[in-house]
Design a protein around this motif. Structure first.
Motif, short mmCIF file in Angstrom:
data_model
loop_
_atom_site.label_atom_id
_atom_site.label_comp_id
_atom_site.label_asym_id
_atom_site.label_seq_id
_atom_site.Cartn_x
_atom_site.Cartn_y
_atom_site.Cartn_z
N LEU A 20 0.92 -1.00 -0.51
CA LEU A 20 0.16 0.17 -0.25
C LEU A 20 0.75 1.01 0.52
CD1 LEU A 20 -2.33 -1.06 2.58
CD2 LEU A 20 -2.72 -2.19 0.33
N GLU A 21 1.74 1.15 -0.38
CA GLU A 21 2.98 2.50 -0.03
C GLU A 21 2.67 3.59 -1.75
OE1 GLU A 21 5.42 3.72 2.72
OE2 GLU A 21 3.18 2.20 3.18
N GLY A 22 2.33 2.77 -2.51
CA GLY A 22 2.12 4.28 -4.17
C GLY A 22 0.67 2.77 -4.84
N GLY A 23 1.30 3.43 -5.66
CA GLY A 23 -0.13 3.30 -7.16
C GLY A 23 -1.93 3.66 -6.62
N ARG A 24 -2.57 2.37 -7.24
CA ARG A 24 -3.62 3.00 -7.75
C ARG A 24 -4.08 2.21 -6.15
NH1 ARG A 24 -5.39 2.20 -14.24
NH2 ARG A 24 -3.63 3.57 -14.84
N ILE A 25 -3.80 1.69 -5.82
CA ILE A 25 -4.64 0.80 -4.13
C ILE A 25 -4.83 1.77 -3.11
CG2 ILE A 25 -2.43 0.30 -3.37
CD1 ILE A 25 -5.34 -1.74 -3.35
N GLN A 26 -3.71 3.07 -3.26
CA GLN A 26 -3.77 4.09 -2.41
C GLN A 26 -5.57 4.62 -2.72
OE1 GLN A 26 -1.11 6.60 -1.78
NE2 GLN A 26 0.21 5.48 0.20
N ASP A 27 -5.84 4.98 -4.18
CA ASP A 27 -7.33 5.45 -4.79
C ASP A 27 -8.50 4.75 -4.13
OD1 ASP A 27 -5.85 7.75 -5.98
OD2 ASP A 27 -5.94 6.29 -7.69
N HIS A 28 -8.24 3.94 -3.78
CA HIS A 28 -9.26 2.80 -3.33
C HIS A 28 -9.22 3.04 -2.28
CE1 HIS A 28 -9.51 1.33 -7.54
NE2 HIS A 28 -8.74 0.98 -7.75
#
Length: 466
Positions: free
Chosen positions: A346-354
């Motif tokens: 969870l330290e970057g990428g689109r997962i943070q938007d979700h």
């Protein structure tokens, strides 16, 4: 012959081991160190002169093994990087993604700190740029599995399949040290038996010294439950009974492909009602193409599935997003669904938007399927923090947090013990444990010592004459 453990000593990330034969210097892996409150910039402080390294051996593509290669080149390394063909392709993807993450963090940090007194812009610069990644890619020399490669007149190296990730290998060295033959193997990361898509680790030849990872020392994977059974249980609760959404943070390379294949088996066999599945990661799309390119490396089950039912990584109701517009549409999809997105910690990428949009959603379940290093957002959620910071906002955690190890690509304590048991005790002189938290290393060491093995848990930058 001298061995120095410069990284992943009594911790998990930052694998980097130096093997010296006379004046010839071989670096095995060169990973990013994320732990012990280190800043990314601190990774450029090598404890040796990069220009003096003759060759690098890369066991596999994961960033904690490959992620500091561009820095090594930027700081003066001019030699070759030996790896398998699949590792070369996957590493290029991961390193380019690292540049994007560095740039985004640097831009955000500069914007936030520009007005602060004592602000030093040089401290916010990316560790390396795309140019350095391309310089790294040009240094790759690819070698297939089980093909002895003569590095020089006295050193021969062979890659042995070790599971864990497509192209991942243990590196086995046969060395003429002043007329005496010595052998040493570096496991890299050890895979597990029966893992979706990947082959089981192959048996290593007998060696004098073994440098072995210990991530799951003292820990055992869940027994008696298949990957599909564990996923069905969670999907049924999150998406069917509660009519909610299931978010699965997953590394784009390796974990996502194994997860998609497992979901394909579940839905193609009608084990659950149809549920929309979104893979929201451009890198996962690119990585999946590389899994297709190197399809000869997948296991027999996956090849048989391909022959009988078609592409393992495609099925009805599966959608790969291509751009940010597609990603935003996923957030606006209000029917029950499964969202697979990166990054796994969870330290970057689109997962943070979700996460930002769903962490306060009572009808959302977040399922962790991999390891989360200390200090990461994933680790904070798993330890039960009631409030977490996402995208500069403090948010209460109302979503259900779950974890399963059925898709962990690391071998557990038994798998690691079996690596040692393959060896001849009369020949094996020492096992050096790396790439593990201290408790895991101690538990693994105790298990080995009970069976009569000589074990060393090296401290960082301590050298051993072999």
């Amino acid at each position: 012959m001298k061995l120095t453990i410069h990284g992943a000593a009594r911790q998990v990330t930052g694998s980097m081991h130096l093997l010296e034969i006379d004046q010839y210097k071989i670096l095995i892996d060169c990973g990013l160190d994320y732990e012990k409150d280190r800043s990314i910039q601190s990774n450029e402080n090598f404890p040796f002169d990069p220009a003096e390294i003759d060759v690098v051996i890369l066991t596999h593509a994961h960033i904690d093994h490959s992620g500091n290669l561009p820095t090594l080149i930027r700081m003066g390394f001019e030699g070759q990087i030996l790896c398998t063909p699949a590792t070369a392709d996957l590493t290029e993807l991961l390193l380019l993604d690292s540049v994007s993450i560095f740039m985004n963090k640097a831009n955000k940090s500069q914007k936030h700190n520009r007005k602060r007194r004592g602000y030093n812009q040089s401290q916010q610069q990316p560790l390396y740029l795309q140019k350095h990644v391309m310089d790294t890619v040009e240094r790759f020399v690819t070698i297939g599995f089980d093909r002895p490669f003569r590095i020089n007149g006295n050193i021969e190296m062979t890659f042995i399949p070790i599971g864990h990730l497509l192209g991942a290998a243990a590196a086995v060295f046969k060395i003429n040290d002043h007329g005496e033959e010595k052998t040493i193997a570096f496991t890299g990361d050890v895979g597990r038996k029966g893992y979706p898509v990947l082959n089981d680790p192959a048996e290593l030849p007998h060696v004098d010294y073994l440098v072995c990872e210990s991530t799951y020392g003292g820990r055992y994977h869940t027994k008696g439950k298949t990957v599909e059974e564990a996923l069905i249980e969670t999907i049924e609760q999150a998406c069917i009974k509660e009519s909610g959404r299931l978010i699965i943070p997953a590394f784009s390379i390796g974990r996502t492909q194994s997860l998609v294949y497992s979901l394909n088996k579940i839905f193609s066999q009608g084990l659950l009602p149809p549920v929309k599945v979104f893979v929201d990661s451009p890198m996962a799309v690119a990585a999946t193409e590389l899994f297709r390119k190197h399809h000869s490396l997948v296991n027999d089950e996956a090849r048989e599935f391909y022959q009988s039912q078609g592409d393992e990584f495609e099925f009805d109701n599966l959608v790969y997003t291509q751009n940010m517009k597609d990603s935003r549409q996923v957030s606006n999809y209000f029917e029950p669904c499964i969202i697979i997105s990166s990054a796994g910690m969870l330290e970057g990428g689109r997962i943070q938007d979700h996460l930002y949009n769903n962490i306060q959603n009572y009808y959302c379940t977040i399922l962790f399927i991999g390891y989360c290093a200390k200090g990461t957002l994933g680790h904070r959620l798993l330890r039960g923090d009631p409030i977490v910071r996402i995208k500069d906002r403090e948010l209460s955690v109302y979503a259900t947090i779950k974890q399963t190890d059925v898709l962990s690509a690391h071998g557990d304590h038994d798998d690691l013990m079996n690596i040692a048991r393959q060896q001849d005790k009369n020949k094996l002189k020492n096992i050096f444990l790396v790439h593990g938290e201290n408790a895991s290393m101690q538990a693994f060491a105790e298990g080995l010592e009970e069976e009569g093995y000589v074990v060393t848990i090296p401290e960082k930058e301590v050298s051993y004459i072999l």
